[in-house]
Design an enzyme around this catalytic site. Structure first.
Site, mmCIF file in Angstrom:
data_model
loop_
_atom_site.group_PDB
_atom_site.id
_atom_site.type_symbol
_atom_site.label_atom_id
_atom_site.label_comp_id
_atom_site.label_asym_id
_atom_site.label_seq_id
_atom_site.Cartn_x
_atom_site.Cartn_y
_atom_site.Cartn_z
ATOM 1 C CG HIS A 82 23.667 51.190 -87.942
ATOM 2 N ND1 HIS A 82 25.266 50.518 -88.592
ATOM 3 C CD2 HIS A 82 23.755 50.400 -86.746
ATOM 4 C CE1 HIS A 82 25.535 49.372 -87.508
ATOM 5 N NE2 HIS A 82 24.722 49.563 -86.820
ATOM 6 C CE LYS A 85 23.014 41.556 -90.162
ATOM 7 N NZ LYS A 85 23.497 42.211 -88.628
ATOM 8 C CB SER A 119 28.837 47.062 -88.421
ATOM 9 O OG SER A 119 28.380 47.948 -88.246
#
Lengths: 286, 286
Positions: free
Chosen positions: A40, A152, A189
């Site tokens: 991010h 990704k 995450s």
């Protein structure tokens, strides 16, 4: 350190953006589901570098999760995220709640047909419809010049580009490279849910891709050979279960029999209960 | 007479709108399928009155026609339309061709669930998906402050309002009253296809609505009674064939057993081969 502004209400952030626009500032936007990692942050930094006002949204979007998926369990830590973003120098953070984004009586959805059914779409029906819907909403709210996404989620980036083209949206998309741990695991995450053993097993994704890269360097062009090799690597890892591995066209995600000029090699693998994805773009030099 | 600008390319009209916005002008927008009548012109005149720069689009949108419907036969006369709009004082006309709006590989659609299946939606599956998609596209292209629609397409106006709310679009909608011929027939581009006999028969729609109005004035509140009366009037016209008549909630289009405070009475009738719609909003005074 400049003061970061945080908004939870759509009307309020719209007013703020209008104010920034009136000052002639360009708007960069990084939509996220929070629980930020270096992937991010690479997007955030690019936005800070390229635009005058960087907006980051933190919103775990329920409409992109299937009924059996991990919406409830998706990791969240808004306070930590806000701290990180303020330190990076982000201008505006948008943290709406579910009811703000999907109020009672919500009925409108956006879909990119065909593309949404391939790769991850076939094991996650409805996922990309949820992604397109929330991203279109966020684009209308934030009105960015440029939005930043990670490679990704290759299929997501491709679908959003198509949505932007088809719906004539006035926003550019920048897709930035996958950020990896030193051992090659793509940042996600969801990695936080891998235990020590699973964390090790999760390396089978990048191992498969690296092996494919080697084969292609040595001249292999047949997709079936490449896929088989990756599958063998995944299958030899007892904690891993293949979801898919495919070699597809970069534009329409159709399977390729062989790699002629360029291709996307994409895979999804369950490691324990956690579904991980990774991919590699292959571009052959003439 | 001010010079009207005409654009066929999305990129070019976007540049023009950006220029107008930079001058601080507000943008009014009237999306149409052309073959303009006084109904359209009432929208155009309201836009001219309320905004600084009025944009009208002329585009017969293929995605809102079913395979058995009259897309090919829909009346068109771009030259006449442009003449009319220039005389009205319109600033910008947008006349894209099909390929400009739906280029090869087009895949993105927008829908407002549930609402799109009711009333006209049940006899025209896919119609409102096509409407929402083209209107969202046009909104992204024209970036209007206010868009003007006619109450004749009551369901369309309701669905578009919901789409705007759900997708957080920054546009207001003005819905203007139905414009009628002196004998009461609601204006429609399709009226041109009625022969003399059908033109007369077409009055059964407004006759039905007028009769309903009288009943309600006299105290009738039961939808079944109102519907039955309208049906009888339609059925007594040999050239007319009922598609639907319904008394529904103004917000969610759900059928109402009786009228308590307000309602929409909507009907669709085939007269010969031509499908006509009309409606009336009922608001009871306390």
């Amino acid at each position: 350190m400049k003061k970061m502004k945080t908004f939870a209400k759509i009307g309020e952030i719209k007013t703020e953006i209008k104010r920034q626009r009136a000052e002639g500032k360009s708007i960069g936007f990084v939509p996220t589901m929070g629980f930020l990692h270096e992937g991010h942050l690479s997007l955030v930094r690019e936005s800070l570098r390229k635009t005058d006002c960087t907006v980051v949204s933190l919103f775990v979007n329920p409409t992109q999760f299937g009924p059996q998926e991990d919406f409830e369990d998706y990791p969240r830590d808004l306070e930590r995220d806000a701290d990180i973003l303020e330190k990076e120098g982000v201008d505006v953070v948008f943290v709406p709640d579910q009811n703000e984004m999907y109020p009672q009586g919500y009925k409108t959805y956006v879909e990119v047909q065909d593309l949404q059914d391939k790769l991850c779409g076939s094991s996650r029906p409805g996922h990309f419809k949820g992604v397109c819907t929330v991203v279109l909403k966020l684009f209308q709210i934030v009105d960015p010049d440029t939005a930043f996404f990670g490679q990704k989620d290759a299929q997501q980036a491709l679908i959003l580009k198509r949505m932007i083209r088809d719906l004539n949206l006035s926003v550019d998309i920048d897709v930035l490279p996958i950020v990896r741990e030193v051992d090659g695991l793509a940042l996600s995450s969801r990695n936080v849910y891998l235990n020590a053993e699973e964390r090790k097993a999760a390396l089978c994704l990048i191992k498969g891709l690296k092996q494919a890269e080697q084969m292609i360097k040595k001249g292999e062009r047949k997709s079936s050979q490449i896929i088989q090799t990756i599958q063998q690597i995944i299958n030899s890892e007892p904690m891993a279960r293949m979801d898919y591995v495919e070699v597809v066209d970069l534009d329409n995600l159709d399977p390729l029999d062989k790699i002629e000029r360029e291709a996307l090699i994409a895979l999804a693998v369950y490691v324990g209960k956690i579904r991980l994805i990774d991919n590699m773009i292959v571009i052959l030099e003439e």
